[in-house]
Design a protein around this motif. Structure first.
Motif, PDB file in Angstrom:
ATOM      1  N   PHE A 631     -11.421 107.179  51.785  1.00  0.00           N
ATOM      2  CA  PHE A 631     -11.522 105.675  51.397  1.00  0.00           C
ATOM      3  C   PHE A 631     -10.324 105.498  50.669  1.00  0.00           C
ATOM      4  CE2 PHE A 631     -16.071 106.385  51.996  1.00  0.00           C
ATOM      5  CZ  PHE A 631     -16.089 105.694  52.832  1.00  0.00           C
ATOM      6  N   GLN A 632      -9.672 104.248  50.749  1.00  0.00           N
ATOM      7  CA  GLN A 632      -8.503 103.742  49.989  1.00  0.00           C
ATOM      8  C   GLN A 632      -8.874 103.869  48.451  1.00  0.00           C
ATOM      9  OE1 GLN A 632      -5.391 102.969  51.198  1.00  0.00           O
ATOM     10  NE2 GLN A 632      -4.876 103.303  49.282  1.00  0.00           N
ATOM     11  N   ASN A 633      -8.014 103.980  47.759  1.00  0.00           N
ATOM     12  CA  ASN A 633      -8.245 104.041  46.182  1.00  0.00           C
ATOM     13  C   ASN A 633      -8.340 102.599  45.784  1.00  0.00           C
ATOM     14  OD1 ASN A 633      -5.282 104.036  46.802  1.00  0.00           O
ATOM     15  ND2 ASN A 633      -5.400 103.646  44.447  1.00  0.00           N
ATOM     16  N   TYR A 634      -8.991 102.533  44.515  1.00  0.00           N
ATOM     17  CA  TYR A 634      -9.024 100.928  44.148  1.00  0.00           C
ATOM     18  C   TYR A 634      -9.121 101.059  42.717  1.00  0.00           C
ATOM     19  CZ  TYR A 634     -10.663  96.464  42.808  1.00  0.00           C
ATOM     20  OH  TYR A 634     -10.806  95.225  42.131  1.00  0.00           O
ATOM     21  N   PRO A 635      -8.283 100.388  42.023  1.00  0.00           N
ATOM     22  CA  PRO A 635      -7.377  99.316  42.534  1.00  0.00           C
ATOM     23  C   PRO A 635      -6.118 100.153  43.075  1.00  0.00           C
ATOM     24  CG  PRO A 635      -7.313  99.514  39.913  1.00  0.00           C
ATOM     25  CD  PRO A 635      -8.409 100.325  40.259  1.00  0.00           C
ATOM     26  N   ASN A 636      -5.287  99.486  43.727  1.00  0.00           N
ATOM     27  CA  ASN A 636      -4.097 100.049  44.170  1.00  0.00           C
ATOM     28  C   ASN A 636      -3.307  98.795  44.488  1.00  0.00           C
ATOM     29  OD1 ASN A 636      -2.412 102.044  45.170  1.00  0.00           O
ATOM     30  ND2 ASN A 636      -2.892 101.230  47.255  1.00  0.00           N
ATOM     31  N   PRO A 637      -1.877  98.592  43.768  1.00  0.00           N
ATOM     32  CA  PRO A 637      -1.435  99.544  42.870  1.00  0.00           C
ATOM     33  C   PRO A 637      -2.294  99.404  41.685  1.00  0.00           C
ATOM     34  CG  PRO A 637       0.271  97.734  43.782  1.00  0.00           C
ATOM     35  CD  PRO A 637      -1.070  97.479  44.174  1.00  0.00           C
ATOM     36  N   PHE A 638      -2.107 100.707  40.786  1.00  0.00           N
ATOM     37  CA  PHE A 638      -2.738 100.917  39.729  1.00  0.00           C
ATOM     38  C   PHE A 638      -1.968 101.488  38.265  1.00  0.00           C
ATOM     39  CE2 PHE A 638      -2.666 104.975  41.628  1.00  0.00           C
ATOM     40  CZ  PHE A 638      -2.681 105.669  40.643  1.00  0.00           C
ATOM     41  N   ASN A 639      -2.465 101.297  37.240  1.00  0.00           N
ATOM     42  CA  ASN A 639      -1.805 101.873  36.166  1.00  0.00           C
ATOM     43  C   ASN A 639      -2.779 102.118  34.915  1.00  0.00           C
ATOM     44  OD1 ASN A 639      -0.065 102.782  34.127  1.00  0.00           O
ATOM     45  ND2 ASN A 639       0.593 100.720  33.441  1.00  0.00           N
ATOM     46  N   PRO A 640      -3.276 103.247  34.579  1.00  0.00           N
ATOM     47  CA  PRO A 640      -2.565 104.648  35.139  1.00  0.00           C
ATOM     48  C   PRO A 640      -3.778 105.340  35.678  1.00  0.00           C
ATOM     49  CG  PRO A 640      -3.316 105.106  32.715  1.00  0.00           C
ATOM     50  CD  PRO A 640      -3.459 103.474  33.105  1.00  0.00           C
ATOM     51  N   THR A 641      -5.023 104.780  35.853  1.00  0.00           N
ATOM     52  CA  THR A 641      -6.271 105.121  36.593  1.00  0.00           C
ATOM     53  C   THR A 641      -6.660 104.219  37.861  1.00  0.00           C
ATOM     54  OG1 THR A 641      -7.749 104.065  34.991  1.00  0.00           O
ATOM     55  CG2 THR A 641      -7.215 106.121  34.434  1.00  0.00           C
ATOM     56  N   ARG A 706      -4.179 109.683  52.617  1.00  0.00           N
ATOM     57  CA  ARG A 706      -3.856 108.054  52.532  1.00  0.00           C
ATOM     58  C   ARG A 706      -2.880 108.047  51.334  1.00  0.00           C
ATOM     59  NH1 ARG A 706      -7.263 104.087  54.183  1.00  0.00           N
ATOM     60  NH2 ARG A 706      -9.148 104.723  55.454  1.00  0.00           N
ATOM     61  N   LYS A 707      -2.270 106.771  51.428  1.00  0.00           N
ATOM     62  CA  LYS A 707      -1.269 106.476  50.292  1.00  0.00           C
ATOM     63  C   LYS A 707      -1.596 105.837  49.079  1.00  0.00           C
ATOM     64  CE  LYS A 707       2.642 106.145  53.456  1.00  0.00           C
ATOM     65  NZ  LYS A 707       3.861 105.539  54.081  1.00  0.00           N
ATOM     66  N   LEU A 708      -1.165 105.932  47.749  1.00  0.00           N
ATOM     67  CA  LEU A 708      -1.424 105.086  46.714  1.00  0.00           C
ATOM     68  C   LEU A 708      -0.105 104.747  45.900  1.00  0.00           C
ATOM     69  CD1 LEU A 708      -1.362 107.165  44.249  1.00  0.00           C
ATOM     70  CD2 LEU A 708      -3.586 107.909  45.007  1.00  0.00           C
ATOM     71  N   THR A 709      -0.205 103.708  45.188  1.00  0.00           N
ATOM     72  CA  THR A 709       1.072 103.359  44.551  1.00  0.00           C
ATOM     73  C   THR A 709       0.691 103.472  43.161  1.00  0.00           C
ATOM     74  OG1 THR A 709       1.701 102.147  46.114  1.00  0.00           O
ATOM     75  CG2 THR A 709       2.869 101.533  44.218  1.00  0.00           C
TER      76      THR A 709
END
Length: 712
Positions: A631-641, A706-709
């Motif tokens: 699944f898509q990561n959450y939150p995204n974008p994120f800092n640092p976890t 998947r991509k994450l930012t």
């Protein structure tokens, strides 16, 4: 007279210090009950019973081990009691001297000692109300005249008691005098406070009044049949040491007992803090006894009244926990060197009589008698003075617990037996029903003691559990206990080696159908509640306007939750669903969940109590190989976890790795064997630079990326 009193006080303090060489173990420990209400309750129609037979309540208390009766004395209670509309046959007022005489006679007849409490008021004296008796209002602002009144009144009362053979063993000068003594002016037609004397903050004034009462007790006691011990009374553990140091520094020294009130409901704090406070007092003031002269604890939360807060270490609120609390309370005072504990009004039962607050008792849920029958409750705190609990107050507490969930429990209840019940002649001991299938029994055993035990479903030796071989450590049939140097719990599920509170990790899905919701959910759908520690978490789109959130939880978990269409708490009320009243099981506004022992799904249409039905259930979905999903990561974008969730259809060795955009692996997020179902992993990218990354899940031959930012 004040100067003479101070000299006398210093002389007696010297005598007390000399007497302190007597060991504390040579002094009796007092298990006290304030029975001030009993005469009135009987006039109001109460018929106290023991095992179904009408019995003198003073005999009931004495037979159970009570050895001290506390009784209050008001100067003139007629003004506020006479206007109360009482049933026929009830006297106009109580807690006057004639009523006190009757209480002392009854206590003496059953061999119990007496603590007489002078309130120096027409009404209850307590930390918030120290009303000057109306007969002394004309000298309220004249400390010397008020002191003289206290001296002569105290002396006259004690001389009359002594002449009738009713001299008490203890005299308590004042009652919960935290702010001082006799500082409030009563309202003309009530017991409320109308004002305060100008010298209310003058502690020398208070000291002189205390010493006047003390001097009268000493003078009468010198020639009386009994020379009473003098007790003072502060309320709370906080400030206890300060208050007595303050009195002593102002010349109040000629007394014997440093009394205090401590209720969890009003003062909070733990039994351990109680023990520490008493220990400090005993060490700081070696010339005095230390006694908890007032406490109380509830056995039910169903009747209202006063004393409504339970110590969280003694839940649920049932009679057996009231007993356990009072025994632990008393053992703590004993260990610390204290000399007694007094339970306030354990016989104040419901009757048709009136108090200033209405008809009946404010103590129904605290008193030691059944509210329906007025029969002594043998599973409650009425048993707390029993000597079997105090053979050695330093012995660890041992608790046996069994979880009967899924078992058809006998109407007789659940029992435990073992070496701890009577050596070679074992006894069946009934366990307390704590609810939710949990049964418990507490006792106290010496360090190093050991033996066998087992549980029974009914009062029959043939109803015993079959203990599995893996934990039948005694005679291949029974469980084993070995007592260490601290409190211990032996807890099991019935006929199992599993702990009583063992939980099962299960897969849980929360699902919401947004179709026809009438709200804009183009920015996503979210969930919050106890399951997320009240973080707002994004839900996954399952298609056809259905969104889901998957996680592992433990059986028995419970809590509140609801759905939103925003990921922020800013103006969140504009975006949260309104849960209908019929399914707003938590806080009157939120949905609720209780996790069973197997995989479960909570699925509803947005803002309704209507469950949604899907073509396949959770078990069917997790069996399908196609259920492999990252699944898509959450939150995204994120800092640092950020949180990364994935689902696998069956147990497999899983690898979750992070790559930069060149394909270079920069972090192994997790690897290892995972069970089939949903998993949630936190990625900490604190040591990485801002940018776009790829995260890849591999399980067997299946892979998904998947991509994450990351933005710093």
């Amino acid at each position: 007279m004040n100067t003479l009193l101070r000299y006398a006080g210093l002389l007696l303090l010297f005598k007390l210090l000399m007497l302190n060489s007597i060991s504390a173990q040579d002094q009796p420990f007092y298990f006290g009950a304030d029975l001030s209400y009993v005469n009135q309750m009987e006039d109001c129609g109460a018929e106290y019973q023991f095992q179904g037979e009408p019995t003198d309540p003073f005999k009931i208390f004495a037979d159970e081990g009570t050895n001290l009766v506390r009784v209050r004395l008001w100067v003139d209670p007629s003004r506020w009691q006479e206007p109360l509309d009482q049933p026929e046959g009830v006297k106009p007022y109580y807690s006057d001297l004639e009523d006190v005489k009757k209480t002392i006679e009854r206590a003496q007849a059953e061999g119990m000692e007496v603590m007489l409490g002078f309130h120096y008021s027409d009404f209850w004296a307590d930390p918030g109300r120290q009303l000057i008796p109306r007969r002394w209002l004309d000298v309220a602002e004249n400390p010397e005249a008020l002191t003289d009144s206290v001296y002569h009144y105290t002396k006259r009362v004690l001389e009359e008691l002594d002449s009738n053979g009713l001299m008490p063993e203890f005299v308590k000068v004042g009652n919960e005098n935290n702010p001082g003594i006799m500082i409030h002016i009563p309202e003309e037609d009530s017991f409320e406070t109308a004002g305060t004397v100008s010298s209310a903050d003058d502690w020398q004034r208070h000291a002189d009044i205390f010493n006047a009462g003390i001097s009268a007790v000493r003078e009468v006691g010198e020639t009386a049949s009994i020379n009473p011990k003098i007790t003072l009374h502060w309320s709370n553990l906080d400030g206890l040491e300060w208050w007595y140091k303050n009195l002593i520094s102002h010349g109040v020294t000629d007394f014997d007992v440093m009394g205090f009130s401590y209720y969890y409901a009003w003062h909070e704090g733990s039994i351990a803090e109680l023990e520490s406070a008493v220990e400090t007092m005993v060490e700081e003031f070696p010339g005095y006894d230390v006694m908890a002269v007032e406490t109380g604890y509830l056995w039910s939360d169903q009747y209202g009244g006063i004393i409504n807060e339970a110590d969280p270490e003694y839940l649920p609120v049932i009679p057996e926990k009231q007993l356990e609390y009072m025994v632990d309370y008393s053992r703590a005072v004993m260990r610390a060197g204290g000399t007694g504990v007094v339970f306030w009004e354990p016989a104040w039962v419901d009757t048709p009589c009136r108090t200033p607050w209405g008809i009946g008792s404010s103590h129904t849920h605290v008193a030691f008698f059944d509210p329906e029958t007025t029969n002594f409750m043998e599973n409650g705190a009425g048993k707390w003075p029993n000597s079997r609990f105090y053979e050695n107050p330093h012995d660890p507490k041992v608790t046996f617990i069994v979880n009967m969930s899924g078992v058809d429990v006998s109407d007789e209840g659940v029992f435990v037996t073992g070496d701890f019940t009577g050596g070679d002649d074992w006894e069946l001991v009934q366990m307390a029903d704590e609810g939710e299938g949990i049964y418990s029994y507490f006792t106290y055993l010496p360090e190093g003691s050991e033996g066998a035990f087992y549980f029974l479903n009914g009062e029959d030796w043939d109803s015993r559990e079959t203990v599995p071989d893996a934990c039948a450590d005694r005679w291949d049939t029974d469980r084993e206990y070995i007592v260490g140097d601290s409190d211990m719990v032996f807890d099991y599920k019935w006929a199992s080696c599993d702990p009583a509170y063992a939980t099962t990790e299960v897969n849980v899905t929360f699902r919401v159908d947004m179709a026809d919701s009438g709200v804009d959910f183009s920015g996503g759908v979210y969930i919050t509640g106890d399951l997320t520690d009240w973080d707002i978490m994004q839900m996954n789109s399952d298609g056809e306007d259905i969104y889901s959130y998957d996680l592992e939880m433990s059986s028995g978990d419970e809590g509140a939750y609801y759905y939103l269409t925003t990921d922020t708490w800013d103006n969140y009320m504009d975006y949260r669903e309104t849960v209908p009243e019929e399914c707003a099981d938590w806080y009157g506004s939120d949905r609720g969940y209780v996790i069973p022992d197997e995989d479960v799904e909570f699925a509803y249409k947005w803002g309704t109590c209507q469950e949604i039905q899907l073509e396949t259930n959770l078990a069917e979905r997790t069996e399908k190989p196609g259920d492999f999903e990252l699944f898509q990561n959450y939150p995204n974008p994120f800092n640092p976890t950020t949180q990364i969730s994935f689902r696998i259809p069956e147990s497999a060795v899983v690898s979750l790795r992070l790559f930069d955009m060149t394909g270079r692996e920069v972090k192994e997020i997790t690897t290892g064997l995972k069970s089939g179902g949903y998993h949630h992993i936190e990625l900490d990218a604190g040591n990485l630079s801002s940018g776009i990354y790829l995260y890849q899940l591999q399980a067997g031959e299946q892979t998904q990326t998947r991509k994450l930012t990351l933005i710093k």
